[in-house]
Design a protein around this motif. Structure first.
Motif, PDB file in Angstrom:
ATOM      1  N   MET A  57       0.826  -1.192   0.000  1.00 54.30           N
ATOM      2  CA  MET A  57       0.000   0.000   0.000  1.00 54.30           C
ATOM      3  C   MET A  57       0.864   1.247   0.000  1.00 54.30           C
ATOM      4  O   MET A  57       1.124   1.841   1.030  1.00 54.30           O
ATOM      5  CB  MET A  57      -0.879   0.019   1.244  1.00 54.30           C
ATOM      6  N   GLY A  58       1.343   1.655  -1.142  1.00 56.34           N
ATOM      7  CA  GLY A  58       2.151   2.860  -1.259  1.00 56.34           C
ATOM      8  C   GLY A  58       1.302   4.079  -1.523  1.00 56.34           C
ATOM      9  O   GLY A  58       0.090   4.003  -1.674  1.00 56.34           O
ATOM     10  N   LYS A  59       1.972   5.200  -1.570  1.00 55.46           N
ATOM     11  CA  LYS A  59       1.281   6.456  -1.889  1.00 55.46           C
ATOM     12  C   LYS A  59       0.838   6.422  -3.349  1.00 55.46           C
ATOM     13  O   LYS A  59       1.491   5.823  -4.188  1.00 55.46           O
ATOM     14  CB  LYS A  59       2.220   7.642  -1.711  1.00 55.46           C
ATOM     15  N   ASP A  60      -0.266   7.096  -3.630  1.00 55.68           N
ATOM     16  CA  ASP A  60      -0.659   7.202  -5.030  1.00 55.68           C
ATOM     17  C   ASP A  60       0.126   8.339  -5.683  1.00 55.68           C
ATOM     18  O   ASP A  60       0.813   9.100  -5.023  1.00 55.68           O
ATOM     19  CB  ASP A  60      -2.173   7.385  -5.187  1.00 55.68           C
ATOM     20  N   LYS A  61       0.023   8.446  -6.991  1.00 54.67           N
ATOM     21  CA  LYS A  61       0.803   9.436  -7.726  1.00 54.67           C
ATOM     22  C   LYS A  61       0.415  10.862  -7.347  1.00 54.67           C
ATOM     23  O   LYS A  61       1.242  11.757  -7.344  1.00 54.67           O
ATOM     24  CB  LYS A  61       0.665   9.226  -9.232  1.00 54.67           C
ATOM     25  N   THR A  62      -0.860  11.086  -6.985  1.00 60.31           N
ATOM     26  CA  THR A  62      -1.311  12.416  -6.595  1.00 60.31           C
ATOM     27  C   THR A  62      -0.623  12.862  -5.318  1.00 60.31           C
ATOM     28  O   THR A  62      -0.163  13.978  -5.200  1.00 60.31           O
ATOM     29  CB  THR A  62      -2.852  12.433  -6.401  1.00 60.31           C
ATOM     30  N   SER A  63      -0.526  11.961  -4.309  1.00 59.91           N
ATOM     31  CA  SER A  63       0.148  12.342  -3.075  1.00 59.91           C
ATOM     32  C   SER A  63       1.636  12.566  -3.300  1.00 59.91           C
ATOM     33  O   SER A  63       2.216  13.444  -2.688  1.00 59.91           O
ATOM     34  CB  SER A  63       0.012  11.336  -1.967  1.00 59.91           C
ATOM     35  N   ASP A  64       2.248  11.761  -4.173  1.00 54.72           N
ATOM     36  CA  ASP A  64       3.665  11.960  -4.480  1.00 54.72           C
ATOM     37  C   ASP A  64       3.871  13.338  -5.110  1.00 54.72           C
ATOM     38  O   ASP A  64       4.829  14.035  -4.789  1.00 54.72           O
ATOM     39  CB  ASP A  64       4.175  10.878  -5.436  1.00 54.72           C
ATOM     40  N   LYS A  65       2.978  13.747  -6.006  1.00 50.71           N
ATOM     41  CA  LYS A  65       3.077  15.054  -6.669  1.00 50.71           C
ATOM     42  C   LYS A  65       2.936  16.182  -5.649  1.00 50.71           C
ATOM     43  O   LYS A  65       3.684  17.137  -5.665  1.00 50.71           O
ATOM     44  CB  LYS A  65       1.989  15.162  -7.754  1.00 50.71           C
ATOM     45  N   LYS A  66       1.954  16.055  -4.736  1.00 46.15           N
ATOM     46  CA  LYS A  66       1.746  17.077  -3.709  1.00 46.15           C
ATOM     47  C   LYS A  66       2.990  17.213  -2.836  1.00 46.15           C
ATOM     48  O   LYS A  66       3.392  18.311  -2.488  1.00 46.15           O
ATOM     49  CB  LYS A  66       0.537  16.735  -2.839  1.00 46.15           C
ATOM     50  N   GLU A  67       3.583  16.101  -2.458  1.00 46.80           N
ATOM     51  CA  GLU A  67       4.785  16.146  -1.622  1.00 46.80           C
ATOM     52  C   GLU A  67       5.953  16.754  -2.387  1.00 46.80           C
ATOM     53  O   GLU A  67       6.744  17.498  -1.829  1.00 46.80           O
ATOM     54  CB  GLU A  67       5.154  14.739  -1.125  1.00 46.80           C
ATOM     55  N   ALA A  68       6.053  16.469  -3.680  1.00 45.06           N
ATOM     56  CA  ALA A  68       7.148  17.006  -4.488  1.00 45.06           C
ATOM     57  C   ALA A  68       7.027  18.519  -4.640  1.00 45.06           C
ATOM     58  O   ALA A  68       8.020  19.211  -4.802  1.00 45.06           O
ATOM     59  CB  ALA A  68       7.174  16.344  -5.851  1.00 45.06           C
ATOM     60  N   ASP A  69       5.795  19.041  -4.577  1.00 39.77           N
ATOM     61  CA  ASP A  69       5.578  20.479  -4.717  1.00 39.77           C
ATOM     62  C   ASP A  69       5.877  21.250  -3.440  1.00 39.77           C
ATOM     63  O   ASP A  69       5.920  22.472  -3.452  1.00 39.77           O
ATOM     64  CB  ASP A  69       4.120  20.767  -5.116  1.00 39.77           C
ATOM     65  N   LYS A  70       6.079  20.573  -2.342  1.00 43.28           N
ATOM     66  CA  LYS A  70       6.328  21.237  -1.061  1.00 43.28           C
ATOM     67  C   LYS A  70       7.817  21.515  -0.895  1.00 43.28           C
ATOM     68  O   LYS A  70       8.660  20.774  -1.376  1.00 43.28           O
ATOM     69  CB  LYS A  70       5.826  20.382   0.098  1.00 43.28           C
ATOM     70  N   LYS A  71       8.103  22.611  -0.223  1.00 40.01           N
ATOM     71  CA  LYS A  71       9.482  22.983   0.076  1.00 40.01           C
ATOM     72  C   LYS A  71       9.649  23.072   1.586  1.00 40.01           C
ATOM     73  O   LYS A  71       8.704  23.379   2.315  1.00 40.01           O
ATOM     74  CB  LYS A  71       9.827  24.350  -0.544  1.00 40.01           C
TER      75      LYS A  71
END
Length: 61
Positions: free
Chosen positions: A1-15
């Motif tokens: 049960m990994g993160k979905d691509k949407t959550s990965d994108k949201k995390e990548a957008d954070k600084k």
């Protein structure tokens, strides 16, 4: 049960940033986050977003 691509994108957008808080304030914030089953990061982000969405007041601070 990994993160979905949407959550990965949201995390990548954070600084990352850092801030210094009084020891008692940080402790109270951490306790509150635990009580509300959330994180300090989420609380601070909600507060900052609410602040930015509120009407600007010009102060001479």
């Amino acid at each position: 049960m990994g993160k979905d691509k949407t959550s990965d994108k949201k995390e990548a957008d954070k600084k990352n940033t850092s801030l210094r808080l009084d020891r008692k304030t940080l402790k109270a914030l951490k306790i509150r986050a635990i009580e509300e089953d959330t994180s300090v990061q989420k609380i601070i982000e909600r507060l900052v977003v609410a602040y930015l969405e509120s009407p600007s007041t010009l102060n001479d601070n």
